[in-house]
Scaffold this active site. Structure first.
Site, PDB file in Angstrom:
ATOM      1  N   HIS A   1      30.152 -33.459 -13.378  1.00 41.04           N
ATOM      2  CA  HIS A   1      28.976 -34.298 -13.137  1.00 41.04           C
ATOM      3  C   HIS A   1      29.425 -35.564 -12.411  1.00 41.04           C
ATOM      4  CE1 HIS A   1      25.645 -37.032 -14.230  1.00 41.04           C
ATOM      5  NE2 HIS A   1      24.933 -35.962 -14.494  1.00 41.04           N
TER       6      HIS A   1
ATOM      7  N   ASP B   1      34.129 -34.673 -21.608  1.00 37.84           N
ATOM      8  CA  ASP B   1      32.699 -34.931 -21.440  1.00 37.84           C
ATOM      9  C   ASP B   1      31.957 -33.853 -22.218  1.00 37.84           C
ATOM     10  OD1 ASP B   1      30.057 -34.994 -20.651  1.00 37.84           O
ATOM     11  OD2 ASP B   1      30.451 -35.054 -18.500  1.00 37.84           O
TER      12      ASP B   1
ATOM     13  N   GLN C   1      27.098 -31.758 -22.475  1.00 39.69           N
ATOM     14  CA  GLN C   1      26.427 -30.454 -22.441  1.00 39.69           C
ATOM     15  C   GLN C   1      26.920 -29.509 -23.538  1.00 39.69           C
ATOM     16  OE1 GLN C   1      23.835 -29.733 -20.653  1.00 39.69           O
ATOM     17  NE2 GLN C   1      23.850 -31.572 -19.382  1.00 39.69           N
TER      18      GLN C   1
ATOM     19  N   LYS D   1      20.282 -35.715 -25.091  1.00 37.50           N
ATOM     20  CA  LYS D   1      20.443 -34.284 -24.825  1.00 37.50           C
ATOM     21  C   LYS D   1      20.541 -33.481 -26.124  1.00 37.50           C
ATOM     22  CE  LYS D   1      22.830 -35.102 -20.425  1.00 37.50           C
ATOM     23  NZ  LYS D   1      21.792 -34.631 -19.493  1.00 37.50           N
TER      24      LYS D   1
ATOM     25  N   CYS E   1      23.299 -33.661  -9.995  1.00 36.74           N
ATOM     26  CA  CYS E   1      24.363 -34.678 -10.064  1.00 36.74           C
ATOM     27  C   CYS E   1      25.747 -34.025 -10.007  1.00 36.74           C
ATOM     28  CB  CYS E   1      24.227 -35.533 -11.319  1.00 36.74           C
ATOM     29  SG  CYS E   1      22.751 -36.567 -11.344  1.00 36.74           S
TER      30      CYS E   1
END
Length: 412
Positions: free
Chosen positions: A130, A207, A210, A233, A371
């Site tokens: 991202h 990260d 997700q 999220k 993104c």
């Protein structure tokens, strides 16, 4: 009263009752919300918890001697403990509240580069990142002269993990990698990456924006040095996120911002900083959002992370199986270990046209580069249509998506 679930029981229709927005119509059609990788909807318990705090407990946290401030502080710090347990961090001092994954990555990029890197030192990311895990480092490249390198991917959307040894050099000072791609859905082998990096004494940032909504996260088992996630999220409010950092690393890094809350003592000559984690939390925190995030985490735990993961993986499998019947379908990301995201194009239909016409059928999907423009360049496309799933989505909604795509295709 909100639905209470027992372990190993999963009733998607009961879950949907906790999300009133799913009952609304769009263009006189039932809403089919398949944009969960961008943000999830919020259950009533999260909205009620935040409303209750604003109505009855609203006061600035920390240092207040009055009753409301102490109550609000208790809720805020209880939320920190909820997050700690959720990702299995060793200490609450390792949990820093941020505005989201983006700010968490920027915090590490700024503070780590300032104190641990010099011109010519390298950060290794991947080709599927991202923008928040690319631009943050590029800014430091401009300011400090560090070098940003990226590990490539295969055509199927897998990291070229066998090549990583060639990318980890004596100049590599940090590896920063997505746990799950927001475009491809690929679940990356982060434990293998961390092990290879640690063999060379290189710390790793994960990260988890997700992955945290879809699977169990255990930072001690993973052995990552830093991890970032976003509340919005994972059924929580917007504007709140978390940076996990191993205590030894957070102690080494300088503050990201200055102001109230993060200080020990301020004089005209010198400022000393608060203990962890407050050293990195300048200004008034969004203490109502932290309570909302903790409520969302408890909701997910009540439903069961394992139940959510199984349900969403089955939806993903079913979606790709049904969509393969669509003439001209092209998938982007077909890794065997994949979760909750299906990115695709159909024939020569522009992704914006397809997404706009699906919207008129009440189907909310995301279109564009998501993104991740360097990834789009690697794939040789301008963008995709992306359907992404949450615990409240159903196979009937997948069927509606497939029928909608077929209907739009006939128009072209």
């Amino acid at each position: 009263m909100h639905t209470i679930y027992k372990k190993d029981m999963f009733d998607v229709q009961k879950i949907r009752e906790d999300f009133p927005i799913l009952q609304r119509e769009v263009y006189k059609r039932p809403l089919v919300y398949l944009d969960n990788a961008a943000t999830t909807q919020k259950p009533l318990c999260v909205l009620d918890a935040m409303r209750e705090e604003y109505l009855n407990v609203n006061a600035n946290v920390h240092r207040g001697v009055h009753y409301l401030s102490q109550q609000a502080t208790d809720l805020h710090e209880a939320a920190r403990e909820t997050v700690r347990a959720f990702i299995n961090a060793r200490k609450i001092e390792e949990i820093v509240f941020t505005r989201g994954t983006t700010e968490a990555i920027n915090l590490v990029a700024s503070s780590y580069c300032e104190s641990q890197m010099k011109a010519g030192d390298e950060v290794l990311v991947t080709e599927m990142e991202h923008h928040s895990n690319i631009v943050s480092w590029q800014l430091q490249a401009q300011r400090k002269g560090i070098v940003v390198k990226h590990l490539p991917i295969t055509d199927e959307g897998l990291l070229c993990i066998d090549d990583i040894d060639a990318y980890l050099t004596e100049r590599t000072k940090l590896v920063s990698v997505a746990h799950v791609s927001n475009v491809l859905g690929t679940i990356n082998p982060v434990k293998d990456i961390i092990r290879k990096a640690h063999e060379r004494g290189i710390p790793v940032l994960v990260d988890a924006a997700q992955s945290a909504p879809h699977m169990k996260i255990d930072v001690q088992d993973m052995d990552c040095d830093f991890l970032a996630l976003s509340g919005h999220k994972m059924y929580g409010p917007t504007g709140i996120g978390v940076l996990y950092g191993k205590e030894e690393w957070l102690e080494k890094l300088p503050p990201y911002q200055g102001g109230g809350e993060m200080i020990d003592k301020v004089t005209w000559e010198k400022t000393t900083f608060e203990r962890l984690p407050f050293k990195f939390e300048a200004g008034t925190p969004d203490y109502v959002a932290t309570h909302g995030l903790a409520t969302a985490i408890k909701y997910m735990q009540t439903v069961g992370l394992e139940n959510i993961e199984v349900h969403e993986k089955e939806l993903t499998r079913y979606c790709m199986e049904q969509m393969r019947t669509i003439p001209g379908i092209r998938f982007f990301g077909e890794a065997p270990h994949k979760d909750a995201v299906v990115s695709f194009l159909v024939g020569d239909i522009h992704h914006l046209d397809l997404g706009t016409l699906l919207d008129r059928l009440g189907i909310a999907v995301r279109t564009g580069h998501h993104c991740a423009q360097p990834l789009m360049d690697r794939l040789g496309i301008a963008g995709t249509v992306r359907a992404s799933f949450a615990m409240y989505n159903t196979k009937e909604e997948v069927d509606a998506l497939v029928a909608g795509i077929l209907r739009v295709s006939k128009m072209f």
